[in-house]
Design a protein around this motif. Structure first.
Motif, PDB file in Angstrom:
ATOM      1  N   PRO A 164       0.687  -1.231  -0.111  1.00  0.00           N
ATOM      2  CA  PRO A 164       0.018  -0.019   0.026  1.00  0.00           C
ATOM      3  C   PRO A 164       0.843   1.394  -0.184  1.00  0.00           C
TER       4      PRO A 164
ATOM      5  N   LYS B  11       0.366   4.780   1.775  1.00  0.00           N
ATOM      6  CA  LYS B  11      -0.550   5.925   2.681  1.00  0.00           C
ATOM      7  C   LYS B  11      -0.204   7.199   2.549  1.00  0.00           C
ATOM      8  N   LYS B  12      -1.276   8.003   2.499  1.00  0.00           N
ATOM      9  CA  LYS B  12      -1.077   9.308   2.310  1.00  0.00           C
ATOM     10  C   LYS B  12      -1.279   9.847   3.764  1.00  0.00           C
ATOM     11  N   VAL B  13      -0.224  10.635   4.440  1.00  0.00           N
ATOM     12  CA  VAL B  13      -0.316  11.174   5.472  1.00  0.00           C
ATOM     13  C   VAL B  13      -0.006  12.736   5.593  1.00  0.00           C
TER      14      VAL B  13
ATOM     15  N   ILE C 244       4.811   5.623   2.757  1.00  0.00           N
ATOM     16  CA  ILE C 244       4.106   6.483   3.388  1.00  0.00           C
ATOM     17  C   ILE C 244       4.643   7.892   2.530  1.00  0.00           C
TER      18      ILE C 244
ATOM     19  N   GLU D 143       3.670   7.781  12.962  1.00  0.00           N
ATOM     20  CA  GLU D 143       3.266   7.428  11.707  1.00  0.00           C
ATOM     21  C   GLU D 143       3.676   6.307  11.213  1.00  0.00           C
TER      22      GLU D 143
ATOM     23  N   PHE E  91       2.134   2.652  10.476  1.00  0.00           N
ATOM     24  CA  PHE E  91       1.749   1.909   9.199  1.00  0.00           C
ATOM     25  C   PHE E  91       2.140   0.455   9.275  1.00  0.00           C
TER      26      PHE E  91
ATOM     27  N   LYS F 297      -1.368  -2.207   8.998  1.00  0.00           N
ATOM     28  CA  LYS F 297      -1.564  -2.640   7.420  1.00  0.00           C
ATOM     29  C   LYS F 297      -2.407  -3.957   7.650  1.00  0.00           C
TER      30      LYS F 297
END
Length: 191
Positions: free
Chosen positions: A22, A24-26, A113, A183, A187, A191
């Motif tokens: 994946p 992931k936008k943070v 990320i 963060e 993650f 997940k």
């Protein structure tokens, strides 16, 4: 949306490790202008992102580390910078040797990320490439090529989750750093 060079590298890593990792936008909002500007300067002068590496020991526990300058309770997953014109996979091998000093196998490419880090109206884009690695041989810290890590400890999955909470609750001058580092752990855990 990933920048093109990141997207290309992401696709290569997914293909190489047969995974659909994946992204992931943070979004983080820093309170400290000094921390934001220092972070910005680092990105402009000596790195394009970082690798994070969750090391699984032979006994199944996870390794978390602490630098001398961190608050005493601030253990985190090891990371290291990706230099300009360096592939993430090459940075992983270099950084594990420098920081931990162990030989390892890559269990999987865990994902990316994609950070948007804000300070008032300014925004920095930053990427963390995350891997899970398994210890093969060597002595943690004793065999490290550099002296960056002051201490390490082993933890289980619940301990990782607890560490993210500790990092998120740090206040004062370490607040932004703590939330940023939490963060990474979240993650891995979520997940």
């Amino acid at each position: 949306m990933l920048e093109k060079y990141v997207e290309n590298e992401y696709m290569e890593l997914c293909s190489r490790y047969n995974t659909d990792a994946p992204v992931k936008k943070v979004t983080l909002r820093f309170r400290s202008e000094k921390y934001f500007r220092d972070f910005q300067k680092t990105l402009e002068t000596n790195r394009r992102g970082e690798v994070g590496f969750l090391l699984i020991r032979k006994n199944g526990s996870f390794v978390v580390i602490r630098s001398r300058r961190y608050p005493k309770s601030a253990y985190r997953i090891p990371t290291g910078g990706i230099n300009f014109n360096e592939k993430a996979i090459d940075a992983l091998y270099r950084e594990v040797a420098e920081e931990l000093g162990v030989k390892f196998e890559i269990e999987n490419f865990h994902g990316i990320i994609e950070y948007d880090i804000h300070y008032k109206e300014d925004v920095i884009k930053f990427y963390s490439y995350l891997f899970i690695i398994k210890e093969v041989s060597g002595n943690i810290i004793d065999d490290a090529l550099e002296d960056e890590i002051a201490d390490y400890k082993e933890t289980d999955f619940q301990g990782l989750s607890a560490l993210s909470g500790i990092l998120e609750r740090i206040e004062g001058g370490w607040r932004d750093w703590g939330r940023f580092r939490a963060e990474l752990i979240k993650f891995y855990v979520n997940k």
